[in-house]
Motif scaffolding. Structure first.
Motif, short mmCIF file in Angstrom:
data_model
loop_
_atom_site.label_atom_id
_atom_site.label_comp_id
_atom_site.label_asym_id
_atom_site.label_seq_id
_atom_site.Cartn_x
_atom_site.Cartn_y
_atom_site.Cartn_z
N GLY A 78 -11.16 -24.42 33.57
CA GLY A 78 -12.34 -23.81 32.97
C GLY A 78 -13.48 -23.64 33.94
N LEU A 151 -10.70 -36.93 19.39
CA LEU A 151 -11.29 -36.07 20.43
C LEU A 151 -10.36 -34.92 20.77
CD1 LEU A 151 -12.71 -38.83 22.80
CD2 LEU A 151 -14.03 -37.24 21.37
N LEU A 152 -9.09 -35.22 20.83
CA LEU A 152 -8.12 -34.18 21.16
C LEU A 152 -8.12 -33.09 20.10
CD1 LEU A 152 -6.18 -33.44 23.32
CD2 LEU A 152 -4.43 -34.82 22.21
N ARG A 153 -8.20 -33.50 18.87
CA ARG A 153 -8.25 -32.50 17.79
C ARG A 153 -9.48 -31.63 17.90
NH1 ARG A 153 -6.97 -35.71 12.54
NH2 ARG A 153 -4.86 -36.39 13.01
N ILE A 154 -10.59 -32.27 18.17
CA ILE A 154 -11.84 -31.51 18.31
C ILE A 154 -11.73 -30.53 19.47
CG2 ILE A 154 -14.27 -31.68 18.93
CD1 ILE A 154 -14.35 -34.34 17.41
N ALA A 155 -11.23 -31.04 20.60
CA ALA A 155 -11.14 -30.20 21.80
C ALA A 155 -10.21 -29.02 21.56
CB ALA A 155 -10.67 -31.03 22.99
N ALA A 157 -9.57 -27.56 18.89
CA ALA A 157 -10.10 -26.61 17.91
C ALA A 157 -10.99 -25.56 18.57
CB ALA A 157 -10.88 -27.36 16.83
N TYR A 158 -11.64 -25.90 19.67
CA TYR A 158 -12.52 -24.90 20.28
C TYR A 158 -12.01 -24.42 21.63
CZ TYR A 158 -14.62 -28.37 23.44
OH TYR A 158 -14.83 -29.29 24.42
N ARG A 161 -6.78 -24.59 25.63
CA ARG A 161 -6.17 -25.15 26.83
C ARG A 161 -5.81 -26.62 26.68
NH1 ARG A 161 -10.24 -24.67 31.00
NH2 ARG A 161 -11.51 -24.55 29.13
N TYR A 162 -6.35 -27.26 25.68
CA TYR A 162 -6.04 -28.67 25.47
C TYR A 162 -4.75 -28.85 24.70
CZ TYR A 162 -10.76 -29.80 27.01
OH TYR A 162 -11.91 -29.94 27.74
#
Lengths: 168, 168
Positions: A78, A151-155, A157-158, A161-162
């Motif tokens: 990124g 955190l992984l779910r949040i990441a 979602a936006y 790349r995660y």
DNA sequence: TATTGTTATACTCTATAACTATA
DNA sequence: TATAGTTATAGAGTATAACAATA
């Protein structure tokens, strides 16, 4: 006046150098504060080793992937492609990374991690793990896993790349 | 050419713009990334309302506390006192905040939130709540509470200013 | 002399745009 | 014309230090 009294009572509940409850009760606020604190701490620790904040990310990317092009590395992390130039310059100067022209497309640079770079990657991995340990210290193992998953779910979602990394 | 093929096959396993697993599995890395993303998102949203990133924090502090001195507000939020000057300047220009000299110690400024400032605080509270909702959307209520508690513990461990807020 | 608020300075980080060499 | 990498420029954000008024 009664206002004065109310105010002083409140002052006891909320001692002087104390963050307002309103902010502390906002999860996004905490997330931002803790996240920035970690970023600063990481920058400090990495600087002690003569590394920039993104050196670890770049080496880790190269360590896992194949020969990559600069654009691919930048996109993966990124970063803007122009930012990557300086990072790779310093990594290359230190012999941690190699740039070669792609003979099939002479505009491209194939970037690869050197043996020395792999050793450095191991060191940086240790340092970043220590930072992680330091911040997660107040949490038990189970809570750490919950935190990581949240955190992984949040990441994801936006930022897609995660997503793939979720596997392990 | 075979090289070309290999690269494309790999691209399926680890798609091009994909973060290395090593980074994604590091909770501190995720925390930093998500935290910074939230900070940027908040700055964007607040700017749409003509607000700086810290206006909400300052108003919230003044909204909860007593008449405070500038130093107290700065310390509560962890800002340098010199940074607060500009923030208060703009808040004062917009009539959201009042500065008065403390007659008992004429070096000090007593800062207080105005009625207009309180209305603005309500607006900013809504905006920041929306940001929170957006990022937490992928989590269920229970997980959100776990996340908040974990973050609060982490924050308290390195900065005592968070401690009291733990109550509610 | 020490402290409050202020101002001035400088430095880091990063985003943007322009440039080159290739395609 | 478009793309990969590079370079140059400019802007935000913030940390630091000097300063004036007051204690």
């Amino acid at each position: 006046m009664s206002t004065q009294v109310d105010i002083q009572e409140l002052a006891q509940v909320a001692p002087k150098g104390c963050l307002p409850k309103e902010l502390v009760s906002n999860t996004a606020f905490l997330l931002a504060r803790v996240g920035v604190a970690i970023k600063l701490a990481a920058a400090d620790e990495l600087e002690k080793l003569g590394c920039g904040l993104y050196d670890y990310g770049v080496l880790a990317t190269l360590g896992e992937g194949t020969q990559e092009t600069q654009a691919a590395v930048a996109d993966a992390l990124g970063l803007d492609r122009s930012m990557l130039v300086g990072i790779l310059d310093s990594l290359e100067e230190n012999g941690l990374v190699e740039r070669k022209r792609d003979p099939n497309d002479r505009r491209r640079h194939t970037v690869s991690i050197t043996t020395k770079g792999k050793r450095r990657l191991v060191e940086l991995r240790e340092v970043t793990s220590e930072i992680e340990q330091t911040f997660l210290e107040p949490l038990d193992e189970r809570t750490r896993k919950q935190l990581h998953e949240a955190l992984l779910r949040i990441a994801c979602a936006y930022d897609p790349r995660y997503v793939v990394g979720a596997g392990k």
